[in-house]
Design a protein around this motif. Sequence first.
Motif, short mmCIF file in Angstrom:
data_model
loop_
_atom_site.label_atom_id
_atom_site.label_comp_id
_atom_site.label_asym_id
_atom_site.label_seq_id
_atom_site.Cartn_x
_atom_site.Cartn_y
_atom_site.Cartn_z
N VAL A 75 -1.61 -31.36 -7.50
CA VAL A 75 -1.53 -30.15 -8.31
C VAL A 75 -0.82 -29.04 -7.55
O VAL A 75 -1.14 -28.77 -6.39
N PHE A 76 0.14 -28.39 -8.23
CA PHE A 76 0.91 -27.29 -7.65
C PHE A 76 0.58 -26.03 -8.43
O PHE A 76 0.69 -25.98 -9.64
N ASP A 77 0.10 -24.99 -7.74
CA ASP A 77 -0.30 -23.74 -8.38
C ASP A 77 0.96 -22.94 -8.75
O ASP A 77 1.69 -22.49 -7.88
N GLU A 78 1.18 -22.77 -10.06
CA GLU A 78 2.38 -22.08 -10.51
C GLU A 78 2.33 -20.59 -10.19
O GLU A 78 3.37 -19.93 -10.05
N GLU A 79 1.15 -20.02 -10.08
CA GLU A 79 1.06 -18.58 -9.80
C GLU A 79 1.35 -18.28 -8.34
O GLU A 79 2.14 -17.40 -8.02
N THR A 80 0.72 -19.00 -7.44
CA THR A 80 0.93 -18.75 -6.01
C THR A 80 2.11 -19.53 -5.47
O THR A 80 2.54 -19.29 -4.34
N ARG A 81 2.63 -20.49 -6.28
CA ARG A 81 3.73 -21.37 -5.87
C ARG A 81 3.37 -22.13 -4.59
O ARG A 81 4.19 -22.34 -3.71
N ARG A 124 -5.12 -30.82 -4.68
CA ARG A 124 -6.00 -31.53 -5.61
C ARG A 124 -5.21 -32.59 -6.36
O ARG A 124 -3.98 -32.53 -6.43
N LEU A 125 -5.94 -33.54 -6.93
CA LEU A 125 -5.30 -34.62 -7.67
C LEU A 125 -5.64 -34.50 -9.15
O LEU A 125 -6.79 -34.23 -9.51
N ALA A 126 -4.62 -34.71 -9.98
CA ALA A 126 -4.82 -34.71 -11.43
C ALA A 126 -4.45 -36.08 -11.96
O ALA A 126 -3.28 -36.50 -11.86
N LEU A 166 -4.08 -28.02 -17.07
CA LEU A 166 -5.21 -28.51 -17.87
C LEU A 166 -6.09 -29.45 -17.06
O LEU A 166 -7.33 -29.38 -17.14
N ALA A 167 -5.45 -30.33 -16.30
CA ALA A 167 -6.23 -31.27 -15.48
C ALA A 167 -7.06 -30.51 -14.46
O ALA A 167 -8.22 -30.84 -14.17
N HIS A 168 -6.42 -29.47 -13.88
CA HIS A 168 -7.13 -28.66 -12.88
C HIS A 168 -8.34 -27.96 -13.51
O HIS A 168 -9.43 -27.94 -12.94
N LYS A 169 -8.13 -27.39 -14.71
CA LYS A 169 -9.24 -26.72 -15.38
C LYS A 169 -10.34 -27.70 -15.78
O LYS A 169 -11.53 -27.40 -15.68
N GLU A 170 -9.94 -28.89 -16.23
CA GLU A 170 -10.94 -29.91 -16.57
C GLU A 170 -11.76 -30.28 -15.33
O GLU A 170 -12.98 -30.45 -15.40
N ALA A 171 -11.06 -30.41 -14.21
CA ALA A 171 -11.78 -30.74 -12.98
C ALA A 171 -12.74 -29.63 -12.59
O ALA A 171 -13.88 -29.88 -12.17
#
Length: 782
Positions: free
Chosen positions: A475-481, A486-488, A539-544
Motif C-alpha cells: 500500500v502506497f499512501d497517496e497523501e504523504t506519497r 502494508r499489504l492489500a 479501500l483495502a487499507h480502510k477495510e484492514a
Amino acid sequence: MPEQTLIALEFPELLRAVQHYAVSALGRNLLGSLKPLTDLPQIQAKFQEIRQLQELECREGLLPLTDFPDLSGWLAKATVPGSLWPPEAFNELLSVLRLAKQVRDHLSLGGDGAPHLAALAGNLQDLSSLKQAVHQCISPHNFILDQASAPLAAVRRDLARTRERLNRQIKQTFFGPQHQEAIQSPTISQRHGRYVIPLKADHKGAIPGIIHDQSQTRATLYLEPLAIVEQNNALNLLSNQEKREEEAVLKRLTDMVRGHLEDIRQSLAGLAELDALQAKVRFAQDFKAREPIWRSRGGVDFRQARHPLLARRHLEQPQAAPVVPVDLTLTEEQRFLIISGANAGGKTVALKTLGVLTLMVQSGLPVPVAEGSSFAPFAQIFADIGDPQDLNKDLSTFSAHLKRALTMLAAPLGRTLILLDELGTATDPTEGGALALALLQAFYRRGAYGAVTTHLPLLKNFAQKTDGFVNVAVVFDEETRRPTYRLAYGVAGASNALKIARQLGLSAEILEQAESYLDREELKAYRLLMEVEAAQQYLAHKEAELAERAAQLDLKDQEFETQRQDLEAERRRLKSEIKQLAQARIKEAEGEFKEILKRLEKGQESWGKLRQEFSERQAQLLQDLTPQLAVAPAALPAYRPGEKVFLPALGLTGEVLDSHRRDGRLEVRVRQVKLRISPEEVAPAGSAGGRAEPAYRPSLVLPPERLPRLNVVGLRVDEALPLVDRLLDQAALHGQEKVDIIHGVGTGKLKRAVWDHLKHHTLVKALHGDDNPGVTVVDLKE
C-alpha cells in the motif's frame, strides 16, 4: 533445505539473534546448528518442550541454569589411557555436575505434566561418588589436598619438617653477626628449586658454596652454602616424591572419570539442550513470539507477522521506526501470492518474512505473529532473492535466476514453498514475463505454494483472472506519497516509477520527455490504472483498519467478560470464605461460653468476674462478626512531652507527659488525672481534628437517681478497686460532682475495703452511706 535458501532468507542471522539468549557456548553452538525439520510430530515435540518449560517457570520460577564450561577438550584427553587431568579440569567437572543436579531437581517439580522436560532431566547424571572423590581430593583453588592420599600427606609432613630445619639452620649459621658484612640482607630465596642466601658480590668467597644466580645490578650473588647442600638435596627428593604422589592422585581421579565419560557427555548435552530451550523461551518473551496452530491441510496463515530481524532492530533502538506487521496467507485455494507495487514499498521484506518465519517454525522456534496464526510444514523451501550473478561461472543475473528455477523444477515439489524476487527481470520484459508466467504455472501444477514479487503487468493480469493466484499490493499512501508497508489482498500494485522519480527530484523536463515516449492511449490507461489501484489500495487499507478495530473491540469485550467472571468468582469465594470464618468464630465463641459456664458451675471464681468476662466475649464476638471497612491508616504525628493534645472521646485537652513508652502508648495528664492512651486516640490541640478546651465549663449537677454508678456486687476486693479508680477518673474528667458505688451489704467486707480505699483518694471529698447501706455516695473534689 538448500544452504542458498537459508542464506537468502538470513536464517543464520536470525539464529544469532536467538543465540544471544543462551548462557553457555555449548547452548549457542546447538542453536547455531538448528536446521528446519519436515516431520510435523517432530516439530510439535520441539514446541511442546518450550510450552512445558514456560508453564514450569510460571509455576516454580526460572530454571537455575547458568554458564557452564565446555569439557569436550578434557573428555577427549581422558580417552587416552594413562593420561591425567590437571586440578582445574576436575573443578570444571564439579561445576557441571553440581549444575546438572540443581537443574534436574528443578525440572522434577514439573511432575507427570511435563514428560518432555522429564526426558531431558533424565540425561543429567548425578555421579555422586565421582563428585565426592573429586571434592575430597581437589580444593576449589585447584590445589591437591593432603587428604587425597595417605602417602601424599606423609611426604608433605616430611617436606614441612625439612624446610623448617633448613630455614632454621640458615638463619642460625649465616644470618648471625659473623657474616653480617657479607650478607646483602637476611632473606632466604630459591633458585632452581634450591634454597640460597643473598651474598654481596664484593664478598665473593667469604662463604664457601655454589653460586646459582646474580641480581640484575650484579651487586648480589645467590649462593647455596656448602653446609646446606645435603639438606637441599633431601628437600628436592621429597619434592619429587610429592609430585609423584600428586600425579598418582590425579591419575586415580582421571581413571574414575574415564569410567563415566559417556555419562558426562550426556549431562553436557542435556545442559546444552536445556540452555537452547531456555533461550527459545526468552526469545519468545522479548519478541512476543508464539507457537502457531497446526493445520491438518496445507497452507500458511501468519497474522500480523513481523520480520524478527526488523523487530530486533526496534528492540535495540527504540527510537527506530516500529515494524509494520503484515498478514501472509496461503491456502489450498490461493497457493501463490503475486506481490506488486512501488519500489521500497516492502515487497521483498514481505517475501523474506514469509520465508524466515516458515524456517523458524520448522526449526522449533516461536514466531512473532498474532494469536490465531496457523501453519502446515513444507517438505522443501526454495528462495531466490537478490542478485545471484556469478562472474566466476560466467553467469549473468538472468542466467543465474533461470538456473535456480531449473534446480527447483528438478526437485520433487509437492508441498514445497517457492519464494522468487523480481521474477522475469534482467531480460527483455516481454520474453521475461512470458517465461515467468510459464514457470509459475509449472510450479503450480506440481502442487507447490509460493510468493513472487514483480513489476510485470503480465503476471498481475494473470493473477487477477486465474484461480489459485492472488494479487497482493504494497500500500502506497497517496497523501504523504510514502509507502505504508502494508499489504492489500486482491489488489495489483502500481510500480509508480515516474511518480517516485518526481519525488526524488528528477527534473520536470526529463519526466515530460519520458511520458512523451508513452503512447497516448497507454499513458491514459496507465494513469487510469494508477487511480483505480490507488482507490483499491485505499479501500483495502480502510477495510484492514476496520477489521483491526473490530478485532480490538472483540478483544476488549473478551477482556471485560473475563474480568467480570473473575470478579464474580472472587465475590463468591470471598462470600464463602467469610461465611466459613464467621461459622468458625461462632463455634469458637460457643466453646468459650461453655467454658465460662463450667467455671461458674464449679464455683472456683466469683460470679461477677465471670459475668464481666462473658460480656466481654459477647462484645468481642459481635465486633469480629461486624464487617469493617478497610481504611488506610493515616500517618500519626510525633508528640513531644509538654505538647497540648485533644482527646475527642472526652472532649478535653491534655498535656503529654511521656511519648516514648515501650508499649507505644502516650502518658497524658487531663485535669490532674494521668491517662495512658494510644497515639491514634488523640489529635494535636487546635488542629483540624481537635479543638481547644473552653475557658469556662459549667458544672453538671444530676439528681441522685441519675448519678454515675458502678455495680461491684459479687466481685472480690482486688477486682473491684481498679474499677472504682476508673469510675472516679472518668467522673472527674467529665466534671461530675458525685458518683454511686453499689457494693451490697453481705458480710460488709467489700464495703469496708471500698471505704478504706476511698478515704485517702486524692479525688474524694466526702463519703455518704446512711440512706442505703448497700450504696456509697462519693462527693468529688472540684
